[in-house]
Scaffold this motif. Structure first.
Motif, PDB file in Angstrom:
ATOM      1  N   SER A  89      -7.671   5.430  -3.226  1.00 21.98           N
ATOM      2  CA  SER A  89      -8.640   6.000  -2.246  1.00 21.98           C
ATOM      3  C   SER A  89      -7.932   7.076  -1.867  1.00 21.98           C
ATOM      4  O   SER A  89      -6.733   7.536  -1.677  1.00 21.98           O
ATOM      5  CB  SER A  89      -9.038   4.869  -1.165  1.00 21.98           C
ATOM      6  OG  SER A  89      -7.969   4.627  -0.330  1.00 21.98           O
ATOM      7  N   ARG A  90      -8.635   8.006  -0.926  1.00 21.63           N
ATOM      8  CA  ARG A  90      -8.312   9.264  -0.280  1.00 21.63           C
ATOM      9  C   ARG A  90      -8.842   9.395   0.974  1.00 21.63           C
ATOM     10  O   ARG A  90     -10.020   9.224   1.294  1.00 21.63           O
ATOM     11  CB  ARG A  90      -7.970  10.413  -1.017  1.00 21.63           C
ATOM     12  CG  ARG A  90      -9.512  10.893  -1.575  1.00 21.63           C
ATOM     13  CD  ARG A  90      -9.680  11.598  -2.618  1.00 21.63           C
ATOM     14  NE  ARG A  90      -8.953  13.094  -2.563  1.00 21.63           N
ATOM     15  CZ  ARG A  90      -8.482  13.733  -3.202  1.00 21.63           C
ATOM     16  NH1 ARG A  90      -8.808  13.805  -4.584  1.00 21.63           N
ATOM     17  NH2 ARG A  90      -7.629  14.982  -2.727  1.00 21.63           N
ATOM     18  N   ASP A  91      -8.213  10.146   1.729  1.00 26.51           N
ATOM     19  CA  ASP A  91      -8.796  10.588   3.249  1.00 26.51           C
ATOM     20  C   ASP A  91      -8.478  12.073   3.296  1.00 26.51           C
ATOM     21  O   ASP A  91      -7.375  12.643   3.567  1.00 26.51           O
ATOM     22  CB  ASP A  91      -7.886   9.870   4.504  1.00 26.51           C
ATOM     23  CG  ASP A  91      -8.714  10.163   5.666  1.00 26.51           C
ATOM     24  OD1 ASP A  91      -9.217  11.421   5.806  1.00 26.51           O
ATOM     25  OD2 ASP A  91      -8.621   9.558   6.672  1.00 26.51           O
TER      26      ASP A  91
ATOM     27  N   THR B 239      -6.487  -0.372  -6.046  1.00 32.71           N
ATOM     28  CA  THR B 239      -7.519   0.546  -5.702  1.00 32.71           C
ATOM     29  C   THR B 239      -6.917   1.658  -5.165  1.00 32.71           C
ATOM     30  O   THR B 239      -6.076   2.055  -4.338  1.00 32.71           O
ATOM     31  CB  THR B 239      -8.187  -0.306  -4.346  1.00 32.71           C
ATOM     32  OG1 THR B 239      -8.723  -1.439  -4.902  1.00 32.71           O
ATOM     33  CG2 THR B 239      -9.202   0.513  -4.040  1.00 32.71           C
TER      34      THR B 239
ATOM     35  N   TYR C  86      -4.007   7.078  -0.993  1.00 30.83           N
ATOM     36  CA  TYR C  86      -3.590   5.668  -0.898  1.00 30.83           C
ATOM     37  C   TYR C  86      -3.404   5.020  -2.354  1.00 30.83           C
ATOM     38  O   TYR C  86      -4.452   5.190  -3.172  1.00 30.83           O
ATOM     39  CB  TYR C  86      -4.285   4.841  -0.133  1.00 30.83           C
ATOM     40  CG  TYR C  86      -4.275   5.545   1.539  1.00 30.83           C
ATOM     41  CD1 TYR C  86      -5.563   5.904   1.818  1.00 30.83           C
ATOM     42  CD2 TYR C  86      -3.186   5.398   2.198  1.00 30.83           C
ATOM     43  CE1 TYR C  86      -5.468   6.864   3.249  1.00 30.83           C
ATOM     44  CE2 TYR C  86      -3.142   5.987   3.478  1.00 30.83           C
ATOM     45  CZ  TYR C  86      -4.410   6.659   3.858  1.00 30.83           C
ATOM     46  OH  TYR C  86      -4.381   7.138   5.203  1.00 30.83           O
TER      47      TYR C  86
ATOM     48  N   ARG D  32       0.989  -1.222   0.092  1.00 31.07           N
ATOM     49  CA  ARG D  32      -0.054  -0.119  -0.001  1.00 31.07           C
ATOM     50  C   ARG D  32       0.976   1.119   0.040  1.00 31.07           C
ATOM     51  O   ARG D  32       1.506   1.531   0.863  1.00 31.07           O
ATOM     52  CB  ARG D  32      -0.914  -0.062   1.214  1.00 31.07           C
ATOM     53  CG  ARG D  32      -2.080   1.095   1.061  1.00 31.07           C
ATOM     54  CD  ARG D  32      -2.858   1.393   2.287  1.00 31.07           C
ATOM     55  NE  ARG D  32      -2.576   1.957   3.608  1.00 31.07           N
ATOM     56  CZ  ARG D  32      -3.040   2.406   4.421  1.00 31.07           C
ATOM     57  NH1 ARG D  32      -4.381   2.352   4.348  1.00 31.07           N
ATOM     58  NH2 ARG D  32      -2.340   2.905   5.404  1.00 31.07           N
TER      59      ARG D  32
ATOM     60  N   GLY E  65     -13.715  11.681  -4.219  1.00 27.54           N
ATOM     61  CA  GLY E  65     -13.612   9.967  -4.184  1.00 27.54           C
ATOM     62  C   GLY E  65     -14.746   9.269  -4.711  1.00 27.54           C
ATOM     63  O   GLY E  65     -14.468   8.376  -5.112  1.00 27.54           O
TER      64      GLY E  65
ATOM     65  N   THR F 296     -13.377   7.541  -9.863  1.00 24.27           N
ATOM     66  CA  THR F 296     -11.919   7.100 -10.018  1.00 24.27           C
ATOM     67  C   THR F 296     -11.911   6.222 -11.478  1.00 24.27           C
ATOM     68  O   THR F 296     -12.642   6.148 -12.319  1.00 24.27           O
ATOM     69  CB  THR F 296     -11.665   5.779  -9.027  1.00 24.27           C
ATOM     70  OG1 THR F 296     -12.460   4.550  -9.333  1.00 24.27           O
ATOM     71  CG2 THR F 296     -11.821   6.093  -7.554  1.00 24.27           C
TER      72      THR F 296
ATOM     73  N   ILE G 264      -8.148   9.705  -8.628  1.00 23.72           N
ATOM     74  CA  ILE G 264      -9.279  10.001  -7.875  1.00 23.72           C
ATOM     75  C   ILE G 264      -9.791  11.224  -7.695  1.00 23.72           C
ATOM     76  O   ILE G 264      -9.174  11.999  -7.655  1.00 23.72           O
ATOM     77  CB  ILE G 264      -9.228   9.174  -6.500  1.00 23.72           C
ATOM     78  CG1 ILE G 264     -10.451   9.056  -5.575  1.00 23.72           C
ATOM     79  CG2 ILE G 264      -8.093   9.938  -5.797  1.00 23.72           C
ATOM     80  CD1 ILE G 264     -10.345   8.162  -4.445  1.00 23.72           C
TER      81      ILE G 264
END
Length: 121
Positions: free
Chosen positions: A71-73, A69, A80, A19, A55, A58, A51
């Motif tokens: 993703s984001r925060d 995959t 990520y 990751r 979010g 994608t 992305i």
């Protein structure tokens, strides 16, 4: 200015997982899309995944669909890239970038320094 720092790269056997993380700092208030690109030795840099800021949207390169995959925060300013079923051909320096949602480099304004991913057979 936005600074991007990638981490999480390393050496993994084929079939393994990694990751990657990309930490953004600086002027992160703008709602930028984020992308991952990679560059293998002797090859041009290529699109991997992207992305949207929310979010919701994608996009993936065909070569990684079903295995990677993104993703984001946004609260943590992190993006990520979860990679599974890694193959030797995934070996490359992986870069994260911030800009407009797209698969092409000119749409991205800010770039990290990259993190090396090496997949052994």
């Amino acid at each position: 200015q936005v600074q991007l720092v990638e981490s999480g790269g390393g050496l993994v056997q084929a079939g393994g997982s990694l990751r990657l993380s990309c930490a953004a700092s600086g002027r992160t208030q703008s709602r930028r899309a984020m992308g991952w690109f990679r560059q293998a030795p002797g090859k041009e840099r290529e699109f991997v995944a992207a992305i949207s800021w929310s979010g919701i949207s994608t996009d993936y390169a065909d070569s990684v669909k079903g295995r990677f995959t993104i993703s984001r925060d946004n609260a943590k300013n992190l993006v990520y890239l979860q990679m599974i079923s890694l193959k030797p051909e995934d070996t490359a320096v992986y870069y994260c970038a911030a800009g407009v949602l797209a698969t092409i480099e000119p749409n991205y304004t800010y770039w990290g320094q990259g993190t090396q991913v090496t997949v052994s057979s």
